[in-house]
Design a protein around this motif. Sequence first.
Motif, PDB file in Angstrom:
ATOM      1  N   ILE A 194       0.862  -1.186   0.000  1.00 25.80           N
ATOM      2  CA  ILE A 194       0.000   0.000   0.000  1.00 25.80           C
ATOM      3  C   ILE A 194       0.898   1.236   0.000  1.00 25.80           C
ATOM      4  N   ASN A 195       0.753   2.061  -1.013  1.00 29.11           N
ATOM      5  CA  ASN A 195       1.565   3.277  -1.129  1.00 29.11           C
ATOM      6  C   ASN A 195       3.052   3.017  -0.855  1.00 29.11           C
ATOM      7  N   GLY A 196       3.550   1.954  -1.459  1.00 27.14           N
ATOM      8  CA  GLY A 196       4.981   1.668  -1.358  1.00 27.14           C
ATOM      9  C   GLY A 196       5.440   1.110  -0.023  1.00 27.14           C
ATOM     10  N   ARG A 197       4.504   0.598   0.776  1.00 28.61           N
ATOM     11  CA  ARG A 197       4.864  -0.015   2.065  1.00 28.61           C
ATOM     12  C   ARG A 197       4.319  -1.449   2.105  1.00 28.61           C
ATOM     13  N   GLY A 207       0.588  -4.098  16.361  1.00 24.60           N
ATOM     14  CA  GLY A 207       0.400  -2.676  16.656  1.00 24.60           C
ATOM     15  C   GLY A 207      -0.407  -1.978  15.582  1.00 24.60           C
ATOM     16  N   MET A 208      -0.407  -0.653  15.612  1.00 21.91           N
ATOM     17  CA  MET A 208      -1.307   0.126  14.762  1.00 21.91           C
ATOM     18  C   MET A 208      -0.684   0.550  13.432  1.00 21.91           C
ATOM     19  N   ALA A 209       0.585   0.206  13.194  1.00 20.83           N
ATOM     20  CA  ALA A 209       1.254   0.674  11.977  1.00 20.83           C
ATOM     21  C   ALA A 209       0.517   0.224  10.716  1.00 20.83           C
ATOM     22  N   GLY A 210       0.118  -1.050  10.694  1.00 22.16           N
ATOM     23  CA  GLY A 210      -0.510  -1.590   9.486  1.00 22.16           C
ATOM     24  C   GLY A 210      -1.871  -0.975   9.223  1.00 22.16           C
ATOM     25  N   ILE A 211      -2.725  -0.961  10.212  1.00 23.83           N
ATOM     26  CA  ILE A 211      -4.083  -0.458  10.013  1.00 23.83           C
ATOM     27  C   ILE A 211      -4.061   1.045   9.712  1.00 23.83           C
ATOM     28  N   MET A 212      -3.071   1.757  10.246  1.00 23.58           N
ATOM     29  CA  MET A 212      -2.958   3.193   9.929  1.00 23.58           C
ATOM     30  C   MET A 212      -2.647   3.389   8.444  1.00 23.58           C
ATOM     31  N   ILE A 213      -1.715   2.583   7.912  1.00 22.72           N
ATOM     32  CA  ILE A 213      -1.388   2.679   6.480  1.00 22.72           C
ATOM     33  C   ILE A 213      -2.612   2.281   5.649  1.00 22.72           C
ATOM     34  N   GLN A 214      -3.356   1.271   6.119  1.00 22.16           N
ATOM     35  CA  GLN A 214      -4.560   0.853   5.387  1.00 22.16           C
ATOM     36  C   GLN A 214      -5.608   1.959   5.346  1.00 22.16           C
ATOM     37  N   VAL A 233      -0.137  12.022   2.826  1.00 19.98           N
ATOM     38  CA  VAL A 233       0.147  12.002   4.269  1.00 19.98           C
ATOM     39  C   VAL A 233       1.336  11.063   4.521  1.00 19.98           C
ATOM     40  N   GLU A 234       2.404  11.611   5.041  1.00 17.03           N
ATOM     41  CA  GLU A 234       3.576  10.777   5.333  1.00 17.03           C
ATOM     42  C   GLU A 234       3.330   9.979   6.614  1.00 17.03           C
ATOM     43  N   ILE A 235       3.563   8.700   6.561  1.00 18.75           N
ATOM     44  CA  ILE A 235       3.407   7.863   7.762  1.00 18.75           C
ATOM     45  C   ILE A 235       4.768   7.267   8.108  1.00 18.75           C
TER      46      ILE A 235
END
Lengths: 243, 243
Positions: A230-233, B86-93, B101-103
């Motif tokens: 997703i968006n390069g990640r 953790g929340m990294a994946g669902i935030m990118i989703q 938006v840079e994550i």
Amino acid sequence: MKIYVVGIGPGSLDHMTPYAKAAIEKSDVVVGYTVYVELVREMTRGKEVLSTPMKKEVDRCKIALDAALENKTVAFVCSGDAGVYGMAGIMIQVAKDHPEVEIEVVPGITAACSGAALLGAPLIHDFSIISLSDLLTPWDLIMKRVKLAAEADMSIVLYNPKSKKRRDYIDKAVDAILEFRSPDTPSGYVKMIGREGEMTKICKLTDLKDNDDIDMFTTVFIGNSTTEIINGRIVTPRGYKNV
Amino acid sequence: MKIYVVGIGPGSLDHMTPYAKAAIEKSDVVVGYTVYVELVREMTRGKEVLSTPMKKEVDRCKIALDAALENKTVAFVCSGDAGVYGMAGIMIQVAKDHPEVEIEVVPGITAACSGAALLGAPLIHDFSIISLSDLLTPWDLIMKRVKLAAEADMSIVLYNPKSKKRRDYIDKAVDAILEFRSPDTPSGYVKMIGREGEMTKICKLTDLKDNDDIDMFTTVFIGNSTTEIINGRIVTPRGYKNV
């Protein structure tokens, strides 16, 4: 008469915990592999520093133990986490006959976590960490673990994916994983995490084969059957139902 | 227009990295589950704090995204590592349609590492991390993974071993592991790591069954076939040859 076995994290001091820093600062002696001692040089001023070259792990533990037995406080530093392919275990083993020496394991951020953060979120769900080094583990057992982790549809992190003497181990591991997972499975690798020359790459599972980027300083990540880009990640969803 | 997804580590600020602290300090808004926001309260002074109750993960991500789209810098805090359950994946989703938006994922020390340090060195060699929560994953798949990890003779870490609704899941997992591993396998668990009420226990594999200590705040560790107890610590050797 205390030994802190300290995980200093991926390399940059920004990713080392205050507790780890304090443990080094409280110590009289700092012991470790030369490269890791160099990473924490600014904390070692005025201290006795005993560094040894690679592959002398037992000797390094004995040096730490001897210093502790002289009633010194010792910080035994290792990269990443002290408890993941780190020195915590062997230090406790070497000090077996000296229960009077207190050994405290200080955790740090292991390459699975620091590398995953750079790639996105490949390890959000169940995963296995497997080292491809056969210095101390039979190759058959390593391959058995790789295959079963692939069959279990867990994300997989490979430490020590390659060395000069075992250039094709990563290729064999990928072939084993391909029995259970698509060639397009989102995968990636990170080199020299948190140090000069850091490099991050996202690719397909098959791109990990015959790949000259991958060396002994690389950590390799392989997604599970639900992992997507997703968006390069790289993102592994939290579960198998819709979020 | 940036979101830091920040792993704050096990709870005590001593185990949170300077990078994670700086990310929170640089942010205009702090978003997170109420309990985790409370843990970093001293860093949130003067900032907008948006906390939500448990199980509202997608809502929390939307709140973080909305704040970022208002051109604010957001710290989205989660316990342990942002990339391990953790929340990294669902935030990118959730931010999928907003690549502007840079994550940035900021790693932290996950319970596998902080808990292992308290028990000794159970995870020195290959291991699997598996969650027993079936909220988002079918129970059959969870059990398949537990069995295959046991067959692979990897050390195993179990997250979310029990909840009020699934009190016997850990018992079933232990039964599955017992098909491949001795009842005496050195095992242990850690509760409320780095927080008030922290508790550490070393036991045998079978002692994990019918165990009222184990709850949803517990992380469970199971050694491999070579794991031993040395001076009251769990130690998994680095390999299968003599050290």
